[in-house]
Scaffold this motif. Sequence first.
Motif, PDB file in Angstrom:
ATOM      1  N   GLN A  39       0.835  -1.213   0.000  1.00 36.41           N
ATOM      2  CA  GLN A  39       0.000   0.000   0.000  1.00 36.41           C
ATOM      3  C   GLN A  39       0.867   1.260   0.000  1.00 36.41           C
ATOM      4  O   GLN A  39       0.546   2.249  -0.660  1.00 36.41           O
ATOM      5  CB  GLN A  39      -0.911   0.024   1.225  1.00 36.41           C
ATOM      6  CG  GLN A  39      -2.028  -0.993   1.181  1.00 36.41           C
ATOM      7  CD  GLN A  39      -2.896  -0.876   2.418  1.00 36.41           C
ATOM      8  OE1 GLN A  39      -3.594   0.110   2.607  1.00 36.41           O
ATOM      9  NE2 GLN A  39      -2.857  -1.879   3.262  1.00 36.41           N
ATOM     10  N   LEU A  40       1.965   1.215   0.764  1.00 36.01           N
ATOM     11  CA  LEU A  40       2.849   2.392   0.817  1.00 36.01           C
ATOM     12  C   LEU A  40       3.547   2.609  -0.519  1.00 36.01           C
ATOM     13  O   LEU A  40       3.699   3.745  -0.972  1.00 36.01           O
ATOM     14  CB  LEU A  40       3.883   2.230   1.946  1.00 36.01           C
ATOM     15  CG  LEU A  40       3.303   2.313   3.359  1.00 36.01           C
ATOM     16  CD1 LEU A  40       4.366   1.957   4.398  1.00 36.01           C
ATOM     17  CD2 LEU A  40       2.734   3.701   3.645  1.00 36.01           C
ATOM     18  N   GLU A  41       3.939   1.503  -1.171  1.00 35.50           N
ATOM     19  CA  GLU A  41       4.552   1.592  -2.518  1.00 35.50           C
ATOM     20  C   GLU A  41       3.552   2.228  -3.485  1.00 35.50           C
ATOM     21  O   GLU A  41       3.893   3.118  -4.250  1.00 35.50           O
ATOM     22  CB  GLU A  41       4.904   0.192  -3.042  1.00 35.50           C
ATOM     23  CG  GLU A  41       6.014  -0.515  -2.294  1.00 35.50           C
ATOM     24  CD  GLU A  41       7.391  -0.233  -2.882  1.00 35.50           C
ATOM     25  OE1 GLU A  41       7.498   0.688  -3.698  1.00 35.50           O
ATOM     26  OE2 GLU A  41       8.348  -0.935  -2.483  1.00 35.50           O
ATOM     27  N   GLN A  42       2.300   1.740  -3.421  1.00 38.43           N
ATOM     28  CA  GLN A  42       1.277   2.255  -4.353  1.00 38.43           C
ATOM     29  C   GLN A  42       0.991   3.735  -4.111  1.00 38.43           C
ATOM     30  O   GLN A  42       0.634   4.466  -5.017  1.00 38.43           O
ATOM     31  CB  GLN A  42      -0.007   1.435  -4.221  1.00 38.43           C
ATOM     32  CG  GLN A  42       0.108   0.099  -4.936  1.00 38.43           C
ATOM     33  CD  GLN A  42      -1.014  -0.863  -4.592  1.00 38.43           C
ATOM     34  OE1 GLN A  42      -1.819  -0.622  -3.697  1.00 38.43           O
ATOM     35  NE2 GLN A  42      -1.048  -1.987  -5.291  1.00 38.43           N
ATOM     36  N   ALA A  43       1.137   4.165  -2.852  1.00 37.56           N
ATOM     37  CA  ALA A  43       0.887   5.578  -2.525  1.00 37.56           C
ATOM     38  C   ALA A  43       2.147   6.429  -2.758  1.00 37.56           C
ATOM     39  O   ALA A  43       2.146   7.624  -2.476  1.00 37.56           O
ATOM     40  CB  ALA A  43       0.441   5.693  -1.076  1.00 37.56           C
ATOM     41  N   HIS A  44       3.221   5.796  -3.261  1.00 37.51           N
ATOM     42  CA  HIS A  44       4.497   6.479  -3.533  1.00 37.51           C
ATOM     43  C   HIS A  44       5.108   7.109  -2.289  1.00 37.51           C
ATOM     44  O   HIS A  44       5.684   8.207  -2.355  1.00 37.51           O
ATOM     45  CB  HIS A  44       4.337   7.536  -4.645  1.00 37.51           C
ATOM     46  CG  HIS A  44       3.754   6.960  -5.904  1.00 37.51           C
ATOM     47  ND1 HIS A  44       4.467   6.116  -6.726  1.00 37.51           N
ATOM     48  CD2 HIS A  44       2.526   7.080  -6.459  1.00 37.51           C
ATOM     49  CE1 HIS A  44       3.706   5.746  -7.729  1.00 37.51           C
ATOM     50  NE2 HIS A  44       2.519   6.311  -7.595  1.00 37.51           N
ATOM     51  N   CYS A  45       4.948   6.442  -1.173  1.00 38.42           N
ATOM     52  CA  CYS A  45       5.639   6.875   0.044  1.00 38.42           C
ATOM     53  C   CYS A  45       7.147   6.748  -0.219  1.00 38.42           C
ATOM     54  O   CYS A  45       7.588   5.795  -0.866  1.00 38.42           O
ATOM     55  CB  CYS A  45       5.209   5.972   1.207  1.00 38.42           C
ATOM     56  SG  CYS A  45       6.037   6.362   2.745  1.00 38.42           S
ATOM     57  N   ASP A  46       7.942   7.723   0.238  1.00 40.17           N
ATOM     58  CA  ASP A  46       9.372   7.701  -0.085  1.00 40.17           C
ATOM     59  C   ASP A  46      10.161   6.764   0.823  1.00 40.17           C
ATOM     60  O   ASP A  46      11.013   6.021   0.359  1.00 40.17           O
ATOM     61  CB  ASP A  46       9.945   9.124  -0.001  1.00 40.17           C
ATOM     62  CG  ASP A  46       9.230  10.045  -0.960  1.00 40.17           C
ATOM     63  OD1 ASP A  46       9.399   9.854  -2.175  1.00 40.17           O
ATOM     64  OD2 ASP A  46       8.457  10.914  -0.504  1.00 40.17           O
ATOM     65  N   ILE A  47       9.867   6.856   2.120  1.00 40.64           N
ATOM     66  CA  ILE A  47      10.673   6.084   3.079  1.00 40.64           C
ATOM     67  C   ILE A  47       9.758   5.440   4.114  1.00 40.64           C
ATOM     68  O   ILE A  47       8.847   6.088   4.646  1.00 40.64           O
ATOM     69  CB  ILE A  47      11.683   7.013   3.801  1.00 40.64           C
ATOM     70  CG1 ILE A  47      12.631   7.679   2.786  1.00 40.64           C
ATOM     71  CG2 ILE A  47      12.475   6.238   4.862  1.00 40.64           C
ATOM     72  CD1 ILE A  47      13.512   8.762   3.378  1.00 40.64           C
ATOM     73  N   LEU A  48      10.017   4.163   4.390  1.00 44.59           N
ATOM     74  CA  LEU A  48       9.343   3.485   5.507  1.00 44.59           C
ATOM     75  C   LEU A  48      10.372   3.254   6.605  1.00 44.59           C
ATOM     76  O   LEU A  48      11.418   2.638   6.356  1.00 44.59           O
ATOM     77  CB  LEU A  48       8.751   2.146   5.044  1.00 44.59           C
ATOM     78  CG  LEU A  48       8.285   1.207   6.162  1.00 44.59           C
ATOM     79  CD1 LEU A  48       7.205   1.845   7.030  1.00 44.59           C
ATOM     80  CD2 LEU A  48       7.771  -0.119   5.581  1.00 44.59           C
ATOM     81  N   PHE A  49      10.093   3.761   7.778  1.00 41.73           N
ATOM     82  CA  PHE A  49      10.963   3.516   8.936  1.00 41.73           C
ATOM     83  C   PHE A  49      10.315   2.391   9.738  1.00 41.73           C
ATOM     84  O   PHE A  49       9.162   2.506  10.175  1.00 41.73           O
ATOM     85  CB  PHE A  49      11.082   4.799   9.760  1.00 41.73           C
ATOM     86  CG  PHE A  49      12.005   4.677  10.946  1.00 41.73           C
ATOM     87  CD1 PHE A  49      13.232   4.012  10.840  1.00 41.73           C
ATOM     88  CD2 PHE A  49      11.662   5.242  12.165  1.00 41.73           C
ATOM     89  CE1 PHE A  49      14.082   3.910  11.930  1.00 41.73           C
ATOM     90  CE2 PHE A  49      12.513   5.143  13.264  1.00 41.73           C
ATOM     91  CZ  PHE A  49      13.721   4.475  13.155  1.00 41.73           C
ATOM     92  N   LEU A  50      11.053   1.315   9.895  1.00 41.07           N
ATOM     93  CA  LEU A  50      10.519   0.083  10.478  1.00 41.07           C
ATOM     94  C   LEU A  50      11.446  -0.387  11.609  1.00 41.07           C
ATOM     95  O   LEU A  50      12.160  -1.384  11.466  1.00 41.07           O
ATOM     96  CB  LEU A  50      10.457  -0.952   9.346  1.00 41.07           C
ATOM     97  CG  LEU A  50       9.628  -2.215   9.481  1.00 41.07           C
ATOM     98  CD1 LEU A  50       8.170  -1.909   9.722  1.00 41.07           C
ATOM     99  CD2 LEU A  50       9.784  -3.052   8.212  1.00 41.07           C
ATOM    100  N   PRO A  51      11.456   0.349  12.709  1.00 38.72           N
ATOM    101  CA  PRO A  51      12.451   0.033  13.748  1.00 38.72           C
ATOM    102  C   PRO A  51      12.030  -1.117  14.654  1.00 38.72           C
ATOM    103  O   PRO A  51      10.843  -1.451  14.743  1.00 38.72           O
ATOM    104  CB  PRO A  51      12.510   1.336  14.554  1.00 38.72           C
ATOM    105  CG  PRO A  51      11.126   1.896  14.425  1.00 38.72           C
ATOM    106  CD  PRO A  51      10.597   1.484  13.080  1.00 38.72           C
ATOM    107  N   SER A  52      13.006  -1.691  15.350  1.00 39.71           N
ATOM    108  CA  SER A  52      12.725  -2.695  16.381  1.00 39.71           C
ATOM    109  C   SER A  52      12.450  -1.949  17.695  1.00 39.71           C
ATOM    110  O   SER A  52      12.726  -0.752  17.807  1.00 39.71           O
ATOM    111  CB  SER A  52      13.941  -3.601  16.568  1.00 39.71           C
ATOM    112  OG  SER A  52      15.016  -2.812  17.056  1.00 39.71           O
ATOM    113  N   VAL A  53      11.961  -2.687  18.685  1.00 38.52           N
ATOM    114  CA  VAL A  53      11.717  -2.091  20.007  1.00 38.52           C
ATOM    115  C   VAL A  53      13.045  -1.570  20.586  1.00 38.52           C
ATOM    116  O   VAL A  53      13.099  -0.463  21.146  1.00 38.52           O
ATOM    117  CB  VAL A  53      11.054  -3.127  20.957  1.00 38.52           C
ATOM    118  CG1 VAL A  53      10.971  -2.590  22.377  1.00 38.52           C
ATOM    119  CG2 VAL A  53       9.659  -3.490  20.454  1.00 38.52           C
TER     120      VAL A  53
END
Length: 282
Positions: free
Chosen positions: A79-93
Motif C-alpha cells: 500500500q505504501l509503494e502504491q501511494a508512492h511513500c518515499d521512506i518506511l521507517f521500520l524500527p525494532s523495540v
Amino acid sequence: MIICKTKTALQLLLKNKNQQPIGFVPTMGALHKGHIALIEESKKQTSITVCSIFINPTQFNDKKDFEKYPVTIESDILQLEQAHCDILFLPSVEEIYPNGLSSLTQYNLGFLEEILEGKYRANHFQGVCNVVERLLRIVQPHILFLGQKDYQQCRVIAQLIHLMQWQHTLKLVILPTIREASGLAMSSRNSRLTADEKQKATTIYKALQFIQNNFTKQSFSSLQKEASTMLLNNGFHEIDYISICNAENLQPTQTYSSSVKHIALIAAFIGSVRLIDNLLLD
Ligand code: AMP
C-alpha cells in the motif's frame, strides 16, 4: 520506497536530501485508507514522505490488546509503494527504546491525561508521548500528519510539541476521519471484528450523528442516554464514555452554547474489541 530499520540508516538517508521539507506519518501498521490519506496529503505538502510502522509497547495498557494487535507488513509495504511513500521507517523495540521499556520520560499532560482515553487507559498517553518524541527526534520532520480519528491523541501531541518548544519548527496537520461506506471509522482493530460485529459497529457513527442532529435541541444528558441505548441494543456490551466536550480544550460540556465548538466522543466495546470514534458537531 526505501525501507530503513535503524535510525542511523534513516538519518544518513535524510541527510543526503539537502534540507527538503519532510512530512512524517507515524503509524502502528495494519494500514488502511485512513493511513494512506495521511500519506497522500504529506506527498502533496512536502518533498519527502516518511511513514513509520512501530507497534509501541509502552502505550498499551491492556497486554492482550498488544498481543492481538494486527500485523500485516507485506500488505502495508504494498500500500505504501502504491501511494508512492518515499521512506518506511521500520524500527525494532530496541532501536526506539535502547535503555529498555522501564526508563520512560514523564510528561506533564495535565487535565488531558485524566479524561476520556486518559481515564480509561492508564499511562496510554505517556506511552504515546514517549514514542512520538523519540520518532520526531529521529525523523526531524517539518510537518507531522495525524488523523482526527484519534482526536484526544492529536491534542496530546500538540501539547508534547508545546512542551518540547517545537512549535516554530514543526507544523501539525490533522486530517478528517476516513470511513467505510457504512460510516464505520476505518481502524486497524476493525479486522478483529466478525462480519456481524462490523455491521453492528456502525451504530457508533449513527449514535454520533444522532447527537449531532439534536445537540442544539435536547439536553446533553438525554442525548447521552439515548446514544447509550442505541449502542447497547446493537451489539455493544460495555461503554467507557459518551461525552460531549468543548472541541478546543476537551473540557466536558453539559449544555449547548453557540459560542463554543462542540465534539462528541465515544469509546465502547463490541465483542472483545474496543472502538473509539468522534464527530465535530458544529
Ligand atoms: P494508528 O496506526 O492507529 O496508530 O494510526 C496512525 C495514524 O493514522 C494516527 O494519526 C491516526 O489518527 C490515523 N488514523 C487512524 N485511523 C484513521 C482514519 N480512519 N482516518 C484518518 N486517520 C486515521
